[in-house]
Design a protein around this motif. Structure first.
Motif, PDB file in Angstrom:
ATOM      1  N   TYR A   1       3.084   2.052   8.647  1.00  0.00           N
ATOM      2  CA  TYR A   1       2.124   2.466   7.618  1.00  0.00           C
ATOM      3  C   TYR A   1       0.710   2.405   8.175  1.00  0.00           C
ATOM      4  N   ASP A   2      -0.132   3.248   7.580  1.00  0.00           N
ATOM      5  CA  ASP A   2      -1.539   3.346   7.959  1.00  0.00           C
ATOM      6  C   ASP A   2      -2.365   3.010   6.724  1.00  0.00           C
ATOM      7  N   ASP A   3      -3.158   1.938   6.798  1.00  0.00           N
ATOM      8  CA  ASP A   3      -3.938   1.509   5.638  1.00  0.00           C
ATOM      9  C   ASP A   3      -5.442   1.700   5.826  1.00  0.00           C
ATOM     10  N   LYS A   4      -5.834   2.459   6.852  1.00  0.00           N
ATOM     11  CA  LYS A   4      -7.277   2.603   7.124  1.00  0.00           C
ATOM     12  C   LYS A   4      -8.018   3.178   5.926  1.00  0.00           C
ATOM     13  N   ALA A   5      -7.502   4.249   5.346  1.00  0.00           N
ATOM     14  CA  ALA A   5      -8.178   4.877   4.207  1.00  0.00           C
ATOM     15  C   ALA A   5      -8.158   3.960   2.991  1.00  0.00           C
ATOM     16  N   ALA A   6      -7.081   3.243   2.812  1.00  0.00           N
ATOM     17  CA  ALA A   6      -6.984   2.338   1.670  1.00  0.00           C
ATOM     18  C   ALA A   6      -8.043   1.247   1.744  1.00  0.00           C
ATOM     19  N   LEU A   7      -8.285   0.734   2.938  1.00  0.00           N
ATOM     20  CA  LEU A   7      -9.256  -0.341   3.102  1.00  0.00           C
ATOM     21  C   LEU A   7     -10.692   0.128   2.923  1.00  0.00           C
ATOM     22  N   GLN A   8     -10.909   1.444   2.936  1.00  0.00           N
ATOM     23  CA  GLN A   8     -12.248   1.995   2.722  1.00  0.00           C
ATOM     24  C   GLN A   8     -12.606   2.086   1.242  1.00  0.00           C
ATOM     25  N   VAL A   9     -11.612   1.946   0.366  1.00  0.00           N
ATOM     26  CA  VAL A   9     -11.868   2.022  -1.073  1.00  0.00           C
ATOM     27  C   VAL A   9     -12.638   0.785  -1.514  1.00  0.00           C
ATOM     28  N   GLU A  10     -13.713   0.990  -2.252  1.00  0.00           N
ATOM     29  CA  GLU A  10     -14.538  -0.119  -2.696  1.00  0.00           C
ATOM     30  C   GLU A  10     -13.719  -1.091  -3.549  1.00  0.00           C
ATOM     31  N   GLY A  11     -13.776  -2.358  -3.213  1.00  0.00           N
ATOM     32  CA  GLY A  11     -13.057  -3.383  -3.956  1.00  0.00           C
ATOM     33  C   GLY A  11     -11.754  -3.801  -3.327  1.00  0.00           C
ATOM     34  N   VAL A  12     -11.216  -2.987  -2.410  1.00  0.00           N
ATOM     35  CA  VAL A  12      -9.962  -3.349  -1.745  1.00  0.00           C
ATOM     36  C   VAL A  12     -10.242  -4.423  -0.703  1.00  0.00           C
ATOM     37  N   LYS A  13      -9.479  -5.488  -0.734  1.00  0.00           N
ATOM     38  CA  LYS A  13      -9.676  -6.617   0.168  1.00  0.00           C
ATOM     39  C   LYS A  13      -8.772  -6.545   1.396  1.00  0.00           C
ATOM     40  N   ARG A  14      -7.517  -6.238   1.162  1.00  0.00           N
ATOM     41  CA  ARG A  14      -6.565  -6.214   2.270  1.00  0.00           C
ATOM     42  C   ARG A  14      -5.271  -5.556   1.810  1.00  0.00           C
ATOM     43  N   THR A  15      -4.421  -5.272   2.760  1.00  0.00           N
ATOM     44  CA  THR A  15      -3.060  -4.849   2.456  1.00  0.00           C
ATOM     45  C   THR A  15      -2.107  -5.811   3.143  1.00  0.00           C
ATOM     46  N   MET A  16      -0.911  -5.882   2.648  1.00  0.00           N
ATOM     47  CA  MET A  16       0.094  -6.724   3.296  1.00  0.00           C
ATOM     48  C   MET A  16       1.483  -6.232   2.927  1.00  0.00           C
TER      49      MET A  16
ATOM     50  N   LEU B   1      11.567  -5.533  -4.427  1.00  0.00           N
ATOM     51  CA  LEU B   1      12.076  -4.401  -3.658  1.00  0.00           C
ATOM     52  C   LEU B   1      11.493  -4.346  -2.255  1.00  0.00           C
ATOM     53  N   GLY B   2      10.341  -4.994  -2.062  1.00  0.00           N
ATOM     54  CA  GLY B   2       9.621  -4.873  -0.792  1.00  0.00           C
ATOM     55  C   GLY B   2       8.593  -3.764  -0.871  1.00  0.00           C
ATOM     56  N   GLY B   3       7.879  -3.548   0.212  1.00  0.00           N
ATOM     57  CA  GLY B   3       6.873  -2.488   0.248  1.00  0.00           C
ATOM     58  C   GLY B   3       5.529  -2.981   0.739  1.00  0.00           C
ATOM     59  N   ILE B   4       4.487  -2.201   0.433  1.00  0.00           N
ATOM     60  CA  ILE B   4       3.126  -2.511   0.869  1.00  0.00           C
ATOM     61  C   ILE B   4       2.265  -2.823  -0.348  1.00  0.00           C
ATOM     62  N   ALA B   5       1.647  -3.995  -0.354  1.00  0.00           N
ATOM     63  CA  ALA B   5       0.767  -4.388  -1.452  1.00  0.00           C
ATOM     64  C   ALA B   5      -0.678  -4.130  -1.077  1.00  0.00           C
ATOM     65  N   VAL B   6      -1.423  -3.605  -2.043  1.00  0.00           N
ATOM     66  CA  VAL B   6      -2.872  -3.440  -1.893  1.00  0.00           C
ATOM     67  C   VAL B   6      -3.538  -4.468  -2.789  1.00  0.00           C
ATOM     68  N   VAL B   7      -4.324  -5.355  -2.181  1.00  0.00           N
ATOM     69  CA  VAL B   7      -4.976  -6.445  -2.897  1.00  0.00           C
ATOM     70  C   VAL B   7      -6.454  -6.107  -3.052  1.00  0.00           C
ATOM     71  N   ALA B   8      -6.964  -6.265  -4.291  1.00  0.00           N
ATOM     72  CA  ALA B   8      -8.335  -5.812  -4.559  1.00  0.00           C
ATOM     73  C   ALA B   8      -9.002  -6.688  -5.608  1.00  0.00           C
ATOM     74  N   ASP B   9     -10.278  -6.374  -5.865  1.00  0.00           N
ATOM     75  CA  ASP B   9     -11.061  -7.114  -6.855  1.00  0.00           C
ATOM     76  C   ASP B   9     -10.662  -6.775  -8.284  1.00  0.00           C
ATOM     77  N   ASN B  10     -10.085  -5.607  -8.478  1.00  0.00           N
ATOM     78  CA  ASN B  10      -9.711  -5.172  -9.818  1.00  0.00           C
ATOM     79  C   ASN B  10      -8.517  -4.221  -9.736  1.00  0.00           C
ATOM     80  N   THR B  11      -7.913  -3.959 -10.875  1.00  0.00           N
ATOM     81  CA  THR B  11      -6.716  -3.119 -10.911  1.00  0.00           C
ATOM     82  C   THR B  11      -7.020  -1.701 -10.442  1.00  0.00           C
ATOM     83  N   TRP B  12      -8.151  -1.152 -10.870  1.00  0.00           N
ATOM     84  CA  TRP B  12      -8.503   0.220 -10.504  1.00  0.00           C
ATOM     85  C   TRP B  12      -8.587   0.381  -8.989  1.00  0.00           C
TER      86      TRP B  12
END
Length: 756
Positions: free
Chosen positions: A244-259, A273-284
Motif C-alpha cells: 500500500y501507498d499512503d503518501k497522499a493520505a498523509l498529506q490530508v490535513e489532520g491525518v496523523k499516521r496509517t498502520m 478483518l484486517g486492513g489499513i487504518a488511517v488515524v487522524a484528529d477527527n472523523t472527517w
C-alpha cells in the motif's frame, strides 16, 4: 421525571461499610453462576446502604438503584427488567435510578440476543426485589417490636397493619443491611393482583433523555487526547494487503499516521478483518485520508464468489436428498401411493443489519489494560475479543456499554471494538474507530442466504398425506469453525424442526453448502427463511385444495395438543428453554391464528383486483405470533400496506406498551426484507454500499397502520424482540397472491413482476 442513568465502573470501593453492615460480600441471592470468585463493588447499587444482591441497592434517602446488565437498543430491556424488580420491591418508580452494567461475569450472560433478556432474568429480578422487601419488613418489625407478619409493603414504605405506622425504605435501609439475608425458598412473592407495574405498560426509562438529545450512544463517547480512525478493510473475506501507498493520505490535513491491522486467523469469529487504518484528529480527516490510500490486495479464494451462481448452487442442492433432521412416518411410501403433488421452491438472499448507528468504539490501552466505551450487545464478548487480540487477560479489559442506535444482532459481534484496542495500543493514545455506512453494508456479518424446496401430496380432503421440506444455507457455525457445510442444530431448530402441523408423514432435510462471507445472526435469524417457506407453502396448498387459507391452516394445525418435538427431531433445542416450562402447544398456535383473523375481519372482504389479505403464523423464541397483512397492488405493480393485524402470545408480558412497539417495528423491518432486502456479491465483493442500493422501507412503503393484540397469559415470559418478523414476509406475500394471483417465491419483490 428526568432519568438519571449512570455507567457502572470498577472505580472506588465500598464507602460506609460500617453503616451497610458489610452486607456486600455476604449476600448471594442469585445463583452461584452469577457471582465471580470475589465481589468487586463499584456500582451505585453496591455502594448503597442496603445492598442485598448485585442488582439492587437502597440509599438512606430512599433512592433505589437498579443495575441493568443487558444492553438497550430500543427493545426496552433496560426498562422491563428493572420494572420487574421494582414491582416485587414495591418501589416507587419515580425514585428508581438505573445504572448500566459494564461487562462482568457476575451478572451471568449479558448477551442481549435471542429475545431472552426477560425470559432468562424474570425470576432473578423477582428474587432480587422480594429479598430486599423481606429485609425491609424484618427491619421495620424489629424497630417497632412487632411480629413481621403484621408488616406489609406499601409504595416505597413498610406499613404496620395494626397501628398504621409507616416507615420509608430509606429510613429502614441501614437497619435492614445488618440483618441476615433470607433464603430464596423463604421468600414470599406478590400475587398477580398486587402487581404495580408488570403487565401495566410504561414508557421507556430513557425516553426523556432520548427526546432531548442527552442520551449517550457509542458515537457520543469522548476522552481527552483521543484520536479517530477509519479502516480500509479487504474487499473480499480473507483478503490480505499485498502492498500500500499512503503518501497522499498523509498529506490530508489532520491525518496523523496509517498502520496495518493484521488479517484474522481462521476461523474469523469476531476477529477484525484486517486492513489499513488511517488515524487522524477527527472523523472527517480519517475518512478523507482513507480515500487517498492506494492498496493492492490479495483477495484469496473467496474472490470467485458470485451470488447469482451461488443461488443456482443452493437451489440445485435443495432439489437433492439431504441430511434428515426430522422424520415422522414414511414420506417416501406416502408419495409412492400417488395423489395430487404440489412442489415449490423459495429463496431469501443475504441481508444486512444496517442499524441507524454504525459500529463505533472508543478504546484506551494503558499499562497492559484496556478500557473501552461502545455500543455493544455483548460486553463480555467484547472483553474476550479484545483480550485475545492483544494477548492480555480478559480481566484487564473493562467494557462500558452505551445506548445502541439499533443492533439487530450486528453489535453482538465486537470486531470493531478490537480494532480500536489494537490501534490504541499501537499509538499510545485513546482511539475511536468509526465505521461508515459503506463499511457497515460491505464488511458486516450477513444473514444467511437460503434456498428451500417443498413438496407435498394431498389426499381427497386436500390435506397433505406427506410433506417434505429441504433447507440449504451457509451456517453461522462457519463463523466459529472451519469446513462447516451443514446447518447447526440451533439454526435448524428455528422454524424447521418444529413445524406444528398434524402430519402423519413429514420429513425435514438440510443440504450442504460452503460460506463465502461472514455469516451472523440477524433479527429472528433462520426463522426468516424457514417461516417464509413453510407459511407460503401452506397457503399454496390451501389454494391447491380449493379451501380458505384460514380454515386450511387451522386444519393443518389439528387438535389441541402438546407436541414432543424431540421424538421426531432429537437435536431440537427449544431455544434453550425447558420443554416442561415452554411446551410446543398447538392450542396457543390456534388462539393467535383465530385472534389475528378475527381482528382483521378475515372473510369479510372481497379479494382480488389488486386487493388482498394474507395470513401466516410462526412460533419463535418461545412466542406464538400470527399476522394478517392487507395489501393493495396497482397495475404498475406498486404495493401499499394499508393495515397489519398481529396477535401475540408471549406468556406474561412485563411491559405491553414497549412490547407492542416491538411488533410495530417488526412490521416495518419485515416490510424492508420483502421489498428491498438483498445483499449480492460479484468477484467476492459486496455490490451494495448504502441506502441508495440497500434501501429500507420509507414512510410511504411501510404499513400505514399496525394493530397488535396481546394474549392475556399466565405462562412463563417468552421473547418479544424478534418473533414479530418471521410471519410477516409470508403473510405479505400470501396477500399479494390474493390480490394479484401471482406467487412470490423469491425475495425481495424486485425478483417478481407484479405489474398487469
Amino acid at each position: 421525571m428526568s432519568p438519571n442513568i449512570t455507567n457502572v465502573s470498577r472505580r472506588g470501593f465500598l464507602k460506609g461499610m460500617a453503616s451497610a453492615g458489610a452486607l456486600v460480600l455476604s449476600v448471594r441471592l442469585v445463583p452461584d453462576y452469577l457471582w465471580a470468585a470475589e465481589a468487586m463493588p463499584g456500582t451505585l447499587a453496591e455502594r448503597a446502604t442496603l445492598h442485598p444482591n448485585i442488582f439492587v441497592g437502597i440509599d438512606s434517602d430512599g433512592t433505589v438503584h437498579i443495575v441493568a446488565h443487558r444492553s438497550e437498543m430500543g427493545t426496552g430491556s433496560r426498562t422491563a427488567l428493572p420494572l420487574v424488580l421494582a414491582d416485587e420491591l414495591d418501589a416507587d418508580w419515580k425514585r428508581v435510578r438505573i445504572e448500566q452494567a459494564i461487562g462482568d461475569a457476575r451478572y451471568g450472560s449479558q448477551d442481549t440476543d435471542g429475545s431472552q433478556s426477560v425470559r432468562e432474568f424474570y425470576a432473578v429480578m423477582r428474587e432480587a426485589g422480594a429479598t430486599a422487601r423481606a429485609m425491609l419488613k424484618q427491619a421495620a418489625a424489629q424497630q417497632w417490636k412487632v411480629p413481621v407478619e403484621e408488616c406489609e409493603s406499601g409504595l416505597h414504605c413498610i406499613v404496620h397493619r395494626g397501628s398504621g405506622r409507616k416507615a420509608d425504605y430509606g429510613e429502614l435501609a441501614a437497619l435492614a443491611a445488618a440483618l441476615p439475608v433470607p433464603k430464596n425458598e423463604d421468600l414470599e412473592y406478590k400475587p398477580k393482583s398486587a402487581w404495580r407495574y408488570v403487565g401495566k405498560g410504561a414508557s421507556a426509562y430513557d425516553l426523556a433523555e432520548l427526546c432531548t438529545g442527552r442520551a449517550q450512544f457509542g458515537m457520543d463517547a469522548r476522552m481527552e487526547g483521543m484520536l479517530y480512525a477509519s479502516v480500509e478493510h479487504p474487499p473480499v473475506l480473507g483478503g490480505k494487503v499485498k502492498s500500500y501507498d499512503d503518501k497522499a493520505a498523509l498529506q490530508v490535513e489532520g491525518v496523523k499516521r496509517t498502520m496495518q491491522i493484521p488479517p484474522f486467523k481462521p476461523p474469523h469469529a469476531f476477529q477484525p478483518l484486517g486492513g489499513i487504518a488511517v488515524v487522524a484528529d477527527n472523523t472527517w480527516a480519517a475518512f478523507q485520508g482513507r480515500k487517498k490510500l492506494k492498496v493492492e490486495w490479495d483477495n484469496g479464494p473467496n474472490a470467485s464468489y458470485d451470488s447469482e451462481a451461488y443461488k443456482k448452487e443452493l437451489q440445485e442442492v435443495a432439489r437433492k436428498p439431504g441430511k434428515v433432521v426430522r422424520n415422522i412416518g414414511d414420506v417416501d411410501a406416502a408419495f409412492a401411493k400417488g395423489g395430487k403433488i404440489v412442489e415449490a421452491e423459495y429463496y431469501v438472499p443475504h441481508l444486512a443489519h444496517v442499524s441507524m448507528e454504525t459500529p463505533v468504539a472508543l478504546a484506551n490501552f494503558r499499562d497492559g489494560k484496556v478500557e473501552a466505551w461502545t455500543c455493544t450487545q455483548n460486553p463480555q464478548a467484547a472483553q474476550q475479543t479484545v483480550a485475545a487480540a492483544l494477548g492480555i487477560p480478559k480481566e484487564n479489559v473493562i467494557c462500558h456499554v452505551t445506548l445502541l442506535g439499533g443492533g439487530f444482532g450486528r453489535k453482538s459481534k465486537p470486531d470493531y471494538v478490537a480494532e480500536a484496542a489494537i490501534l490504541s495500543k499501537a499509538t499510545g493514545r485513546p482511539i475511536k474507530v468509526v465505521w461508515s455506512r459503506e463499511d457497515d453494508v460491505q464488511f458486516g456479518y450477513y444473514h444467511a442466504v437460503a434456498a428451500m424446496y417443498m413438496k407435498a401430496v394431498l389426499d381427497e380432503s386436500g390435506k397433505p398425506s406427506a410433506w417434505l421440506q429441504r433447507s440449504v444455507f451457509p451456517s453461522i457455525d462457519s463463523t466459529f469453525a472451519l469446513n462447516v457445510k451443514y446447518g447447526g442444530a440451533g439454526e435448524l431448530s428455528l422454524g424447521w424442526l418444529d413445524l406444528p402441523f398434524d402430519l402423519a408423514n413429514h420429513r425435514a432435510e438440510n443440504g450442504p453448502i460452503e460460506a463465502h462471507v461472514r455469516i451472523g445472526w440477524l433479527r429472528s435469524v433462520a426463522n426468516i427463511y424457514h417461516g417464509f417457506a413453510a407459511q407460503s407453502f401452506s397457503d399454496e396448498l390451501a389454494h391447491a385444495a380449493g379451501r380458505d387459507s384460514l380454515e386450511y391452516l387451522l386444519h393443518l394445525v389439528g387438535p389441541d395438543r402438546v407436541i414432543d418435538v424431540k421424538k421426531s427431531a432429537p437435536n431440537y433445542d427449544n431455544y434453550g428453554g425447558s420443554f416442561e416450562k415452554f411446551p410446543l402447544d398447538t392450542a396457543r398456535v390456534r388462539r393467535v391464528i383465530e385472534m389475528a383473523a378475527e381482528k382483521s375481519g378475515w372473510g369479510k372482504r372481497k379479494m382480488g383486483n389488486g386487493s388482498g389479505m394474507g395470513l401466516a403464523f410462526h412460533r419463535s423464541f418461545l412466542t406464538y405470533v400470527a399476522t394478517v397483512v392487507q395489501v393493495e397492488v396497482n397495475h404498475q405493480g406498486d404495493v401499499r400496506i394499508p393495515e397489519v393485524h398481529t396477535a401475540v402470545d408471549a406468556g406474561i408480558v412485563v411491559n405491553p406498551e414497549l412490547t407492542k412497539s416491538q411488533f410495530e417495528g417488526a412490521a416495518v423491518f419485515g416490510t424492508s426484507i420483502v421489498r428491498s432486502g438483498q445483499i449480492t456479491a460479484k468477484n467476492g465483493v459486496i455490490e451494495q454500499s448504502n441506502f441508495h442500493d440497500y434501501p429500507v422501507a420509507r414512510m410511504n412503503e411501510a404499513p400505514r397502520k399496525t394493530n397488535v393484540y396481546i394474549v392475556e397469559s399466565d405462562a412463563a415470559p417468552a421473547g418479544v424482540g424478534e418473533p414479530g418478523v418471521p410471519p410477516f414476509a409470508p403473510a405479505m406475500c400470501n396477500a399479494i397472491f390474493a390480490a394479484t394471483g401471482k406467487r412470490v417465491r423469491e425475495l425481495p419483490l424486485s425478483r417478481t413482476d407484479l405489474s398487469g
